[in-house]
Design a protein around this motif. Structure first.
Motif, PDB file in Angstrom:
ATOM      1  N   UNK A   1       0.874  -1.357  -0.049  1.00  0.00           N
ATOM      2  CA  UNK A   1       0.200   0.140  -0.114  1.00  0.00           C
ATOM      3  C   UNK A   1       0.884   1.362  -0.017  1.00  0.00           C
ATOM      4  N   UNK A   2       1.728   1.312   0.742  1.00  0.00           N
ATOM      5  CA  UNK A   2       2.632   2.552   1.266  1.00  0.00           C
ATOM      6  C   UNK A   2       3.470   2.857  -0.214  1.00  0.00           C
ATOM      7  N   UNK A   3       4.188   1.541  -0.660  1.00  0.00           N
ATOM      8  CA  UNK A   3       4.856   1.795  -1.996  1.00  0.00           C
ATOM      9  C   UNK A   3       3.949   2.584  -3.067  1.00  0.00           C
TER      10      UNK A   3
ATOM     11  N   UNK B   1       1.345   6.764   6.327  1.00  0.00           N
ATOM     12  CA  UNK B   1       1.042   5.868   7.550  1.00  0.00           C
ATOM     13  C   UNK B   1      -0.043   6.482   8.420  1.00  0.00           C
ATOM     14  N   UNK B   2      -0.055   7.871   8.459  1.00  0.00           N
ATOM     15  CA  UNK B   2      -1.334   8.386   9.252  1.00  0.00           C
ATOM     16  C   UNK B   2      -2.612   8.300   8.327  1.00  0.00           C
ATOM     17  N   UNK B   3      -2.729   8.371   7.063  1.00  0.00           N
ATOM     18  CA  UNK B   3      -3.726   7.914   6.390  1.00  0.00           C
ATOM     19  C   UNK B   3      -4.267   6.508   6.534  1.00  0.00           C
ATOM     20  N   UNK B   4      -3.282   5.693   6.729  1.00  0.00           N
ATOM     21  CA  UNK B   4      -3.762   4.215   7.026  1.00  0.00           C
ATOM     22  C   UNK B   4      -4.202   3.816   8.245  1.00  0.00           C
ATOM     23  N   UNK B   5      -3.721   4.661   9.097  1.00  0.00           N
ATOM     24  CA  UNK B   5      -4.088   4.520  10.598  1.00  0.00           C
ATOM     25  C   UNK B   5      -5.486   4.872  10.990  1.00  0.00           C
ATOM     26  N   UNK B   6      -6.017   5.992  10.197  1.00  0.00           N
ATOM     27  CA  UNK B   6      -7.337   6.479  10.052  1.00  0.00           C
ATOM     28  C   UNK B   6      -8.453   5.553   9.582  1.00  0.00           C
ATOM     29  N   UNK B   7      -7.830   4.527   8.651  1.00  0.00           N
ATOM     30  CA  UNK B   7      -8.834   3.859   8.116  1.00  0.00           C
ATOM     31  C   UNK B   7      -8.859   2.533   8.854  1.00  0.00           C
ATOM     32  N   UNK B   8      -9.888   1.583   8.322  1.00  0.00           N
ATOM     33  CA  UNK B   8     -10.179   0.499   9.300  1.00  0.00           C
ATOM     34  C   UNK B   8      -8.709  -0.442   9.063  1.00  0.00           C
ATOM     35  N   UNK B   9      -8.596  -1.322   9.986  1.00  0.00           N
ATOM     36  CA  UNK B   9      -7.443  -2.303   9.800  1.00  0.00           C
ATOM     37  C   UNK B   9      -7.581  -3.265   8.718  1.00  0.00           C
ATOM     38  N   UNK B  10      -6.689  -3.772   8.298  1.00  0.00           N
ATOM     39  CA  UNK B  10      -6.617  -5.050   7.203  1.00  0.00           C
ATOM     40  C   UNK B  10      -7.521  -6.131   7.759  1.00  0.00           C
TER      41      UNK B  10
END
Length: 205
Positions: free
Chosen positions: A146-148, A162-171
């Motif tokens: 995702x990050x790449x 990482x901040x954006x991903x942290x605000x989304x539901x976990x995998x």
């Protein structure tokens, strides 16, 4: 005369998962794609249905010179006043539901038998969307991928992503609600298309 089954499928996935690419592949196979994010953006663009109620609820300072939502001002408002997020959602969410309903009805009247609801925040919205779809399809990949992908397409720094991903539901949260998973990891586009075709065929596409 038998009544044709209409499938309502919710498609979701984290940032950089390839969800938009998968949605386009479903569209190419004949699904009517209803993009909740695009609808939400159109509501807060100049002339959007949400502009007048937002101005009434938050004041004219939240609307920019072009007549669209001033996103920076609203982000600051939400950061400073946590209740502002719920207030904004109370305006936008019913309108999104209304327009998705209108688009779904138009697609059915046009003879479409598979409606694909592209919903980035399907899991985060609790039961709101889950009650409206027959099946949930999750586009999945690991966090590093995702990050790449997001770095490659947007140039954002890893800590921002990482901040954006942290605000989304976990995998794990996404996978726990999935009726089907498209693992988009280390795949070429033809390989991804083959996976989409295999799944879409189960819904008559």
């Amino acid at each position: 005369m038998s009544i044709q089954r209409i499938w309502r499928i919710g498609l979701t996935g984290g940032i950089g998962s390839g969800k938009s690419t998968v949605a386009a592949m479903w569209a190419a196979r004949g699904a009517a794609v209803i993009d909740a994010d695009s609808i939400s953006r159109s509501l807060t663009a100049a002339g959007g249905r949400a502009i007048a109620p937002i101005a009434q609820a938050f004041g004219a300072s939240m609307i920019d010179a072009q007549g669209a939502l001033d996103r920076q001002a609203m982000r600051q408002e939400v950061f400073s006043h946590p209740e502002a997020k719920k207030k904004l959602e109370a305006i936008v969410h019913p309108l999104v539901s209304q327009i998705t309903g209108e688009q779904a009805q138009a697609a059915i009247q046009a003879g479409r038998e598979v409606l694909l609801f592209d919903i980035p925040l399907l899991v985060e919205s609790g039961e709101r969307w889950r009650k409206q779809v027959d099946r949930i399809v999750v586009v999945d990949c690991d966090a590093e991928t995702q990050c790449q992908r997001v770095m490659a397409r947007s140039g954002l720094a890893p800590d921002e992503i990482e901040r954006i991903m942290a605000q989304q539901a976990s995998r794990l949260s996404r996978l726990s609600v999935a009726d089907a998973v498209i693992l988009n990891q280390d795949l070429s586009l033809p390989e991804l298309e083959a996976k989409v075709a295999q799944l879409a065929a189960k819904f008559g596409l």
